[in-house]
Enzyme design. Structure first.
Site, PDB file in Angstrom:
ATOM      1  N   LYS A 109       0.861  -1.191   0.000  1.00 14.26           N
ATOM      2  CA  LYS A 109       0.000   0.000   0.000  1.00 14.26           C
ATOM      3  C   LYS A 109       0.895   1.238   0.000  1.00 14.26           C
ATOM      4  O   LYS A 109       1.952   1.248   0.655  1.00 14.26           O
ATOM      5  CB  LYS A 109      -0.888  -0.037   1.257  1.00 14.26           C
ATOM      6  CG  LYS A 109      -1.965   1.018   1.306  1.00 14.26           C
ATOM      7  CD  LYS A 109      -2.802   0.853   2.591  1.00 14.26           C
ATOM      8  CE  LYS A 109      -3.945   1.847   2.675  1.00 14.26           C
ATOM      9  NZ  LYS A 109      -4.741   1.679   3.908  1.00 14.26           N
ATOM     10  N   SER A 133      -9.594   1.511   2.818  1.00 15.54           N
ATOM     11  CA  SER A 133      -8.723   2.319   1.990  1.00 15.54           C
ATOM     12  C   SER A 133      -7.669   1.514   1.225  1.00 15.54           C
ATOM     13  O   SER A 133      -7.131   1.995   0.242  1.00 15.54           O
ATOM     14  CB  SER A 133      -8.029   3.356   2.867  1.00 15.54           C
ATOM     15  OG  SER A 133      -7.181   2.724   3.804  1.00 15.54           O
ATOM     16  N   SER A 186      -9.793  -0.934   6.935  1.00 14.24           N
ATOM     17  CA  SER A 186      -9.173  -0.718   5.624  1.00 14.24           C
ATOM     18  C   SER A 186      -8.452  -1.917   5.021  1.00 14.24           C
ATOM     19  O   SER A 186      -8.035  -1.872   3.868  1.00 14.24           O
ATOM     20  CB  SER A 186      -8.208   0.462   5.690  1.00 14.24           C
ATOM     21  OG  SER A 186      -8.926   1.669   5.718  1.00 14.24           O
TER      22      SER A 186
END
Lengths: 492, 96, 491
Positions: free
Chosen positions: A80, A155, A179
């Site tokens: 990420k 996310s 997330s």
């Protein structure tokens, strides 16, 4: 014949060791798969083809010379983009970081790369991890590889989508209020939000520091155990990291016919009043049967404070911490800046107003507002007290049960671009994920199967602190019954 | 108590954000909804409840006092917009 | 309108002091804390630059030094304390918040004793000592040395993350003079404890003052925070200025506003700041769990705390030293330790005190070195003093020997170089010398014998002659005794 990109972590490691294929071949196949899907999925902010290939060649060199290999030697990975990678652009999905290439690496990337994992790219995410659709990214949305008109969740949507579409066998995300678990569920793969303190946060661009935790996405529970074996290390650079070296993720007791005999799996009483999309409600019923068949006892716990206050408490704390974490972005030391401002205050305002997106600005304003000296006691401090009640409620619940089975989200992934007029309604949909972060608990999201429309349907197990391995062990048994997650078409 | 445009503008300025009129209208709506949400806390008696700040680690680890230079400070300096000299440049400070 | 002539104003002052704690590395990262002669921005890392993703790790030595400083100020060490993020935007603050313990400090409830303006002992209560990080340093291009009006500022982050202790007094200080006495005493004690060098010229000690005045007609002015004082003199002048300014405002029937004012040392005035200091806010620092110090550690640190200057001075007076000598010797721990080492090596305390206060401190001053760097070590000085006491060296000659020692000579070499023979003058030789001197000065002897030398001046004169003959090697008291006995024998 399986494509190389379809292989899991263990299969890649073994194949490279046994010289059935090279690390470079694996990397190139994965990269090829990523490029084939990227046009529709847009999971990546940065693809690291050159550095990744160089690293893969290095691994192949070790194989050729018979040198010792790390436990993840040659396994491609996507991180990420809020996980710092030395020399490689790290954006947190924001414009404000510009082309910032960190001068240091997050501990998790140090651990993975010294275990031999090869970086394929940095994945798209909601800006500063604030969002649950990947739609607040300054780099545009990511699509769900099962249906590219739909969101992958957020996310960590880019990481989840890339594992689901077969770019890589595993990826890392971060979970502040769901997330990891929510995009894992939307994309039909496994996602673990470890117990707070089990995985180092050093080098993770912070959102809500007391809630953030890094964790993996995989397409098999066994792979997740291999990754956690590498990641669950005490880190002296993170003062909230805990030494739990006694947990051995690679060992699993052999199970008989009733592998979950003696386990108590609970449903949350209060959650049963809330509406769920039918496929999710059906999945819960099915899972209850499966658990019973495996010998587990189904129980009920009551979490009234969680049900009523967790959402408000979570957003109050996350916003309060976030606005301080994001104060450092002012254009003086790194990232996006402007050179035309007349004075310092103008510069700060211009950099931050242009550099941050709308959702981030809203939450900064909320955090600033709640912690104003005149309101702090009423909101910020009150939230920290409510959090105590929430953690306490979970602690009591786990005195009698081993884990809780609950939805990840009330509905299946929505269409890209749809959004609630009232942001708070969107926040309410996080009710099933964020209480876990409030209490620092582990949460494990798994795919139960697919809806009639072909979308994956996920659920999660939540356990007491440090029960991460137990959750994975249950997940392993469930995977045997439910089958391993499939690789999504990725828009092809 | 609902916050008005001026309140929200002042809060934004405190956070070094300047908002367009559209953004401001959105922020006013957002923050008032947010406050409505967190106003729920007032239903609870929190007088004797300790704040929760740390999930597990309740003792701060301490590091030995051993200096060790960061070897890539040049890379930090390289990120400056104005990379001349050894300093970080900022425009005129008007606050004081 | 109040009658100005009859109004009096009572100042109420609280002092906030920032001191750099003495450590090798910064408070939350491993960057070196010693950057004095280094390039700007050469001691920086992801942590003290507040790079995204970086996290603080607390330096154990900072905690220990904080405890020591707190103990030196009679504070109680708090077993569990917290860190907060104090939020405000400023370019010298890399994260735009400062990590600080604020009002949940490592040490609290202390006091220091000073003399009030009437000369009576007075306790200044210390609210707390808390740990925090320093900010970077701003340089600016304005001609008059002020930030205001500068076109550009330049930031050096070498100082960012240096460990600070902020020491907050209660509003017990009543005058600028008391303020200076308080900070002087405080500085001496933290230096004694080894917690800080508190070098004012290096910016290791900085002052803010909260000043308000109460009018004799019952009106109170609001509290004004005066910032930016970097020397004792600036602190004194700033407080004096503020007392006058606030008294004038009240005398004219005005209102003193609660505000922050900045001291401008060049102009000798304070000016209101536009920054609302009281507006600054705090959240718990989520990256640092509570700081817990065990009772064992507290006791261990207490054992490291040396005897404090007041107690030392008192003990020196009990050893027979004058109040002035005792005060001077106890002022710096290095000097006190030098003196005590001298005494421990067998020197007479009175003579050792005298030597350290005069010769040793003069040499330190002349050479601009620390007393510990002096070539003359305490045991050597003790030996020199012993030889004076034993009559092997006169005081005058010993001072010459001391000069030689300062140049790095050994005691024997220095004695030889001074021209003094080892062992002084033996009794027979002295007797002969005295007899010869008396014979050579019959008129002086006459005056003495006629009883005109009531003040002993003539005897002193003879004594001087004998001493000169012995090149100062004789003991003055022995010479005096020999002369008196010789004159007695003449009767």
């Amino acid at each position: 014949m399986m494509e190389l990109y379809e292989l899991g972590v263990r299969e890649i490691v073994e194949g490279i060791r046994e010289k059935r294929f090279s690390a470079l071949e694996v990397f190139d196949e994965c990269l090829g798969r990523a490029l084939a899907c990227e046009g529709k999925v847009s999971a990546l902010i940065t693809a690291t083809a050159d550095t990744g290939r160089a690293h893969a060649r290095q691994i192949d060199g070790y194989v050729a010379k018979g040198e010792p290999l790390g436990p993840l030697a040659g396994v491609p990975v996507i991180l990420k983009d809020n996980i710092c990678t030395h020399g490689i652009r790290t954006t947190a999905g924001s414009r404000i970081l510009g082309r910032w290439a960190p001068p240091y690496s997050a501990t998790v990337w140090d651990l993975l790369s010294s275990a031999g994992a090869v970086l394929l790219g940095k994945s798209n995410m909601d800006e500063f991890a604030m969002g649950n659709t990947c739609g607040t990214s300054a780099f545009g949305p990511t699509a769900n590889p099962w249906d590219v008109s739909r969101v992958p969740g957020g996310s960590s949507g880019g990481s989840a989508a890339s594992v689901a579409a077969g770019y890589v066998p595993f990826a890392l995300g971060s979970d502040t209020g769901g997330s990891i678990r929510q995009p894992a569920s939307y994309c039909g793969i496994f996602g673990l939000k470890p117990t707070y303190g089990l995985v180092s946060r050093y080098g993770l661009i912070a959102y809500g520091s007391s809630l953030d935790q890094i964790g993996p996405f995989t397409r098999s529970v066994e792979d997740m155990e291999l990754i956690m074996h590498v990641l669950a290390r005490h880190d002296p650079k993170d003062s909230t990291s805990v030494d739990k070296s006694e947990i051995d993720f690679t060992r699993r007791e052999s199970k008989g016919e009733k592998p979950l005999k003696g386990k108590r799996v609970a449903l949350v009483k209060e959650f049963q009043d809330f509406t769920l999309d039918p496929p999710i409600a059906d999945a819960i019923k099915r899972l209850i049967r499966i658990f019973e068949e495996m010998g587990a006892e189904i129980a009920q716990v009551s979490l009234p404070t969680v049900a009523r206050y967790a959402v408000a408490c979570y957003y109050a704390i996350a916003a309060s911490e976030a606005h301080t974490n994001l104060a450092r972005f002012d254009g003086v030391r790194y990232g996006y800046t402007v050179t035309t401002a007349a004075g310092l205050r103008d510069m700060f305002e211009e950099v931050r107003s242009k550099g941050f997106g709308a959702e981030v600005k809203s939450r900064i304003i909320a955090g600033t507002c709640l912690t104003e000296p005149v309101r702090s006691e009423e909101y910020y401090v009150a939230a920290t007290r409510v959090r105590t009640l929430i953690a306490e409620e979970f602690r009591k619940a786990f005195e009698n049960v081993d884990c809780i089975l609950q939805p990840v989200t009330p509905s299946l992934p929505g269409k890209i671009g749809e959004s609630d007029e009232d942001a708070m309604k969107g926040y309410e949909s996080d009710l099933y994920t964020l209480p876990v972060n409030m209490a620092g608990l582990p949460g494990f999201s798994f795919c139960t199967g697919y809806s009639d429309s072909g979308l994956p349907v996920g659920l999660q197990l939540v356990g007491p602190r440090w029960s991460d391995k137990n959750l994975l062990n249950m997940g392993f048994e469930l995977e045997k019954v439910l089958g391993a997650p499939k690789i999504a078409r990725g828009g092809n | 108590m609902k916050l008005g445009s001026d309140d929200v503008r002042a809060i934004a300025a405190e956070a070094r954000l300047s908002l367009t009129d559209t953004e401001l209208a959105g922020a006013v709506r957002y923050i008032n909804n947010f406050l409505d949400m967190v106003d729920r806390f007032k239903e609870l008696d929190l007088k004797n409840v300790e704040p929760f700040c740390f999930a597990e680690t309740n003792v701060c680890p301490l590091r030995e006092d051993l200096p060790a230079a960061f070897t890539r400070s040049e890379e930090i300096l390289a990120d400056r917009a104005d990379g001349t000299g050894a300093f970080f440049k900022v425009p005129r400070i008007m606050e004081e | 309108m109040p009658d100005k002539t009859t109004l009096t104003f009572t100042p109420v002052i609280g002092i906030e002091i920032h001191i750099h704690l003495k450590t090798k590395s910064k408070v939350f990262c491993s960057c070196s804390a010693d950057y004095t002669n280094d390039e700007p921005n050469s001691h920086i890392c992801p942590v003290c630059m507040g790079l995204p993703g970086s996290m603080p790790v607390l330096n154990k030595a900072v905690v220990q030094q904080g405890m020591l400083a707190g103990m030196a100020l009679n504070c109680t060490v708090q077993p569990t304390t917290y860190f907060f993020r104090k939020c405000y935007f400023y370019p010298d603050l890399p994260k735009n918040y400062q990590i600080t313990q604020s009002d949940l400090p490592i040490a609290a409830n202390g006091w220091l004793e000073i003399d009030d303006d009437a000369g009576n002992p007075k306790k200044i209560r210390i609210n707390r000592l808390h740990l925090e990080e320093d900010a970077g340093k701003l340089h600016h291009s304005a001609a008059d040395g002020r930030l205001e009006g500068a076109e550009t500022s330049w930031v050096d982050y070498n100082r960012s993350g240096l460990p600070l202790a902020e020491i907050v007094s209660e509003p017990d200080v009543s005058s600028a003079r008391e303020a200076v006495e308080y900070v002087t005493a405080l500085r001496r004690r933290v230096r004694y404890a080894g917690a800080s060098d508190a070098d004012l010229e290096k910016g290791m000690m900085r002052f803010d003052a909260n000043v308000s005045v109460k009018c004799s007609d019952g009106r109170w002015g609001r509290r004004v925070e005066v910032k930016n004082m970097n020397s004792f003199r600036a602190l004194e002048r700033a407080i004096e200025y503020e007392i006058k300014r606030q008294s004038k405002v009240l005398a004219e029937g005005g209102e003193v506003l609660q505000e922050t004012r900045h001291w401008n040392d060049a102009k000798g005035t304070t000016t209101a700041s536009r920054v609302k200091e009281f507006y600054r806010k705090f959240i718990v620092e989520p990256d640092l769990p509570p700081l817990v110090v065990s009772p064992q550690w507290v006791e261990e640190v207490r054992g490291m705390l040396p005897e404090m200057p007041n107690e030392k001075a008192l003990r020196y007076k009990e050893m027979g030293l004058s109040e002035v000598d005792a005060g001077v010797l106890a002022d710096s721990i290095d000097v006190a330790q030098y003196f005590e080492a001298c005494v421990a090596a067998g020197a007479n305390p009175l003579r050792a005190g005298n030597w350290v206060r005069t010769e040793v401190l003069r040499a330190v001053n002349d050479k601009q070195v620390g007393v510990t760097d002096l070539a003359v070590k305490p045991d050597t000085l003790a030996e020199l003093i012993r030889r004076i006491d034993e009559g092997k060296l006169s005081t005058t000659l010993a001072k010459n020997v001391f000069e030689g020692l300062l140049e790095g000579l050994s005691l024997d070499e220095a004695v030889k170089k001074s021209g003094a023979a080892e062992g002084g003058v033996d009794a027979n030789a002295l007797e002969n010398l005295v007899r010869a001197t008396i014979e050579a000065n019959p008129d002086v002897i006459g005056e003495i014998r006629s009883g005109k030398d009531t003040k002993g001046k003539k005897v002193k004169f003879l004594q001087g002659l004998v001493m000169r003959e012995t090149k100062g090697q004789a003991r003055p008291d022995e010479v005096a005794a020999a002369i008196e006995s010789a004159i007695e024998n003449l009767k």
